[in-house]
Design a protein around this motif. Structure first.
Motif, short mmCIF file in Angstrom:
data_model
loop_
_atom_site.label_atom_id
_atom_site.label_comp_id
_atom_site.label_asym_id
_atom_site.label_seq_id
_atom_site.Cartn_x
_atom_site.Cartn_y
_atom_site.Cartn_z
N THR A 172 2.76 -2.27 13.13
CA THR A 172 1.90 -1.13 13.65
C THR A 172 0.32 -1.58 13.55
O THR A 172 -0.10 -2.61 12.93
CB THR A 172 1.95 0.20 13.06
OG1 THR A 172 0.93 0.95 13.45
CG2 THR A 172 1.76 0.02 11.42
N ASP A 173 -0.42 -1.10 14.61
CA ASP A 173 -1.82 -1.23 14.69
C ASP A 173 -2.70 -0.05 14.70
O ASP A 173 -3.78 0.00 15.06
CB ASP A 173 -2.32 -2.19 15.95
CG ASP A 173 -2.10 -1.71 17.20
OD1 ASP A 173 -1.33 -0.50 17.24
OD2 ASP A 173 -2.35 -2.16 18.16
N ASP A 174 -1.86 1.04 14.29
CA ASP A 174 -2.59 2.25 14.08
C ASP A 174 -3.66 2.12 12.95
O ASP A 174 -3.39 2.18 11.85
CB ASP A 174 -1.54 3.51 13.82
CG ASP A 174 -1.96 5.05 13.86
OD1 ASP A 174 -3.32 4.95 13.82
OD2 ASP A 174 -0.93 5.68 13.79
N VAL B 107 1.48 -3.65 3.73
CA VAL B 107 2.66 -3.47 3.91
C VAL B 107 3.00 -2.16 3.10
O VAL B 107 2.86 -2.15 1.78
CB VAL B 107 3.70 -4.64 3.24
CG1 VAL B 107 5.12 -4.22 3.43
CG2 VAL B 107 3.15 -5.67 4.26
N GLY B 108 3.60 -0.93 3.73
CA GLY B 108 3.96 0.04 3.19
C GLY B 108 4.99 -0.11 1.91
O GLY B 108 6.05 -0.64 2.23
N VAL B 109 4.77 0.63 1.08
CA VAL B 109 5.66 0.93 -0.14
C VAL B 109 5.92 2.48 -0.40
O VAL B 109 6.42 2.90 -1.45
CB VAL B 109 5.37 0.26 -1.39
CG1 VAL B 109 5.22 -1.36 -1.36
CG2 VAL B 109 3.81 0.77 -1.97
N GLN B 110 5.46 3.38 0.37
CA GLN B 110 5.39 5.03 0.42
C GLN B 110 7.03 5.04 0.52
O GLN B 110 7.35 5.14 1.69
CB GLN B 110 4.56 5.54 1.21
CG GLN B 110 4.41 6.93 1.02
CD GLN B 110 3.69 7.73 2.12
OE1 GLN B 110 4.15 7.94 3.15
NE2 GLN B 110 2.61 8.31 1.86
N VAL C 124 0.81 -1.29 0.05
CA VAL C 124 -0.01 0.04 0.18
C VAL C 124 0.88 1.30 0.05
O VAL C 124 1.90 1.38 0.58
CB VAL C 124 -1.06 0.08 1.17
CG1 VAL C 124 -1.98 -1.11 1.00
CG2 VAL C 124 -0.26 -0.23 2.58
N SER C 125 0.39 2.28 -0.77
CA SER C 125 1.24 3.50 -1.04
C SER C 125 1.02 4.51 -0.12
O SER C 125 1.27 5.74 0.06
CB SER C 125 0.91 4.01 -2.30
OG SER C 125 -0.25 4.17 -2.50
N HIS C 126 -0.27 4.32 0.89
CA HIS C 126 -0.47 5.34 2.10
C HIS C 126 0.14 5.06 3.46
O HIS C 126 0.01 5.75 4.37
CB HIS C 126 -2.00 5.27 2.28
CG HIS C 126 -2.63 4.08 2.92
ND1 HIS C 126 -2.87 3.22 2.10
CD2 HIS C 126 -2.78 3.89 4.05
CE1 HIS C 126 -3.36 1.92 2.93
NE2 HIS C 126 -3.34 2.67 4.02
N VAL C 127 1.03 4.10 3.29
CA VAL C 127 1.91 3.71 4.47
C VAL C 127 3.47 3.75 4.31
O VAL C 127 3.71 3.22 3.23
CB VAL C 127 1.51 2.12 4.92
CG1 VAL C 127 2.47 1.74 6.14
CG2 VAL C 127 -0.06 1.95 5.37
N PRO C 128 4.28 4.17 5.23
CA PRO C 128 5.69 4.32 4.94
C PRO C 128 6.15 3.02 4.54
O PRO C 128 5.74 1.97 5.29
CB PRO C 128 6.18 5.19 6.24
CG PRO C 128 4.97 5.70 6.82
CD PRO C 128 3.76 4.97 6.40
N THR D 217 7.70 6.60 -4.79
CA THR D 217 6.51 5.94 -4.79
C THR D 217 5.48 6.35 -3.96
O THR D 217 5.40 5.53 -2.94
CB THR D 217 7.23 4.38 -4.63
OG1 THR D 217 7.89 4.53 -3.16
CG2 THR D 217 8.07 3.89 -5.47
N THR D 218 4.65 7.28 -4.21
CA THR D 218 3.45 7.74 -3.41
C THR D 218 2.32 7.91 -4.29
O THR D 218 1.23 8.24 -3.45
CB THR D 218 3.94 9.11 -3.10
OG1 THR D 218 4.33 9.92 -4.01
CG2 THR D 218 5.31 9.18 -1.94
N ALA D 219 2.41 7.57 -5.46
CA ALA D 219 0.96 7.78 -6.13
C ALA D 219 0.02 6.81 -5.66
O ALA D 219 0.11 5.52 -5.20
CB ALA D 219 1.15 7.68 -7.76
N GLY D 220 -1.43 7.07 -5.76
CA GLY D 220 -2.39 6.31 -5.28
C GLY D 220 -2.67 5.18 -6.04
O GLY D 220 -2.22 5.13 -7.15
N HIS D 221 -3.10 4.06 -5.47
CA HIS D 221 -3.32 2.84 -6.28
C HIS D 221 -4.49 3.12 -7.41
O HIS D 221 -5.27 3.96 -7.39
CB HIS D 221 -4.02 1.65 -5.47
CG HIS D 221 -2.79 1.29 -4.34
ND1 HIS D 221 -2.32 -0.16 -4.58
CD2 HIS D 221 -2.35 1.95 -3.55
CE1 HIS D 221 -1.83 -0.11 -3.61
NE2 HIS D 221 -1.46 1.08 -2.93
#
Length: 431
Positions: free
Chosen positions: A365-367, A392-395, A206-210, A401-405
């Motif tokens: 994380t559980d945030d 799992v973050g890919v940002q 996911v691109s919204h998680v670091p 690598t920050t663009a939305g899916h």
């Protein structure tokens, strides 16, 4: 020796055993002497392979229901790893493979999706930087990270196969067709129904998680989805005499306005449901009132009952407002609540957080800020058994690598793949 003293000794012995088990767990022992450092070493050993697989699959994406070459490639890679019991899924390009250790134990499912998207890929990523790898299949791209998912599963299979002599039970590797089109999940679930799973695990980049963070939380972590698809029918005519026509455009516009008002007054506002209207089509030219207007979109929701209620609310408002304008509506066959939210089993989550947290201290994380408003067909595997889905973050801002899916600019940080592999392998061999 008295019975009381014997009882005390037994309790003391049991306590020592429990402490020993916990201690070994904290020291990173996964199963039958498989240490965390061995898993990490294997991930490092296969890092080049992981990237090679991901890049190949990124170059040659195929849309849902047409993943013939993708399936051939995946099966060929499995054949290089070892001998697996491979089962094609009827009516699907998907398949599953079984590794049986021949030792009594649990049955673990590990799943990936295999399809791409009908989106023309941009040469630039989310930060305007050139992408290192671009799709060679015109008009199709891996715009959601499924290339990474397949690479993660294949590398995980390599590691599990290497460790098989020290493992128990069965591992079922699931390659699901058409996740984006919602076409492969039901044939897959039907094909797997006679396998007695203890758990099925999946993950999503996911691109919204670091980059490198691993989100593991109980309950609803991704939304359910209902499709919106209906037509408003009136009576067409010449634009100069609207009084002789029944204009469906005004009716359709008023339906959307009325729905937005009902959204705040006829729903439980404590239960989030997003209304995404994406299509409004009516008319062919400037001087003709059309016979009909089409409206399309989706609802997304973390609570199934509220999602169903919201869909029924839209249907009622649409029918009532259309009638007030002298029009009528026809709802599409697919205008239903199609996919439930992705819900993680609390006990499985507790286990996974400990196991993966031991392997990667500080990365789990559980945030709930990591919850994702997208939907996933993985939700339907809970018809078979308890399930766990991790994000799992890919940002990575430096890489861009920050663009939305589902955008042309989407891309992933390949360095994050190791954490997805580690989480999958550690969970699978420990559970």
């Amino acid at each position: 020796m008295t019975i009381k003293k014997m009882s005390q000794m037994v309790r003391h012995l049991m306590n020592m055993i429990i402490v020993a088990i916990l201690t070994f767990g904290l020291q990173g022992i996964s199963a039958k002497g498989i240490a965390d450092k061995e898993i990490l070493s294997k991930i490092s050993q296969y890092d080049g392979y992981t990237r090679e697989v991901r890049r190949h699959l990124h170059l040659y994406p195929e849309v849902g229901g047409q993943e013939m070459e993708t399936a051939k490639y995946l099966k060929a890679e499995l054949a290089k790893i070892g001998s697996f019991e491979i089962h094609d899924v009827p009516g699907s390009t998907g398949f599953y493979a079984i590794l049986d250790t021949k030792q009594a134990g649990k049955t673990i499912g590990l799943r990936t999706d295999i399809d791409g998207l009908p989106v023309k890929e941009s040469t630039l990523n989310g930060e305007g930087k050139p992408k290192p790898f671009l799709s060679k299949n015109a008009g199709v791209t891996q715009g959601c990270g499924h290339d990474g998912h397949m690479a993660v599963l294949l590398t995980s299979i390599r590691i599990i196969h290497d460790l098989r002599d020290r493992l128990t039970g069965k591992f079922v590797f699931i390659f699901e067709e058409g996740e984006e089109t919602n076409t492969g999940i039901r044939p897959m679930v039907a094909a797997l129904k006679d396998i007695h799973f203890d758990v099925i695990y999946g993950n999503h980049l996911v691109s919204h998680v670091p980059s490198g963070q691993i989100y593991i939380n109980e309950g609803s972590i991704m939304t359910g989805m209902a499709m919106l698809s209906w037509q408003v029918f009136g009576k067409g005519g010449h634009a100069s005499r609207p009084d002789l026509a029944v204009n469906p455009i005004f009716a359709a516009a008023n339906i959307l306005t009325s729905v937005s008002i009902a959204w705040n007054n006829q729903r439980d506002i404590t239960k989030l449901v997003t209304l995404g209207v994406t299509q409004f089509h009516g008319g062919e030219t400037w001087n003709v009132i059309p016979d009909s207007v089409y409206i399309g979109g989706t609802l997304r929701f973390f609570d199934w009952d509220e999602g169903v209620h919201s869909l029924e609310l839209i249907k009622k408002v649409a029918a009532d407002v259309a009638h007030a304008h002298g029009c009528n509506v026809r709802f599409g066959e697919k205008m239903t609540a199609q996919v439930p939210p992705v819900v993680n089993d609390p006990q499985v989550v507790a286990f996974a957080r400990r196991a993966v947290g031991d392997l990667y201290p500080g990365r789990v994380t559980d945030d709930p800020v990591c919850n994702w408003y997208a939907s996933e067909t993985f939700a339907l595997y809970n018809q078979l058994c308890p399930t766990l889905f991790t994000l799992v973050g890919v940002q990575n801002h430096e890489l861009g690598t920050t663009a939305g899916h589902h955008t042309a600019e989407f891309d992933i940080d390949e360095d994050a793949l190791q954490y997805a592999i580690g989480a999958m392998v550690k969970f699978a061999v420990s559970y």
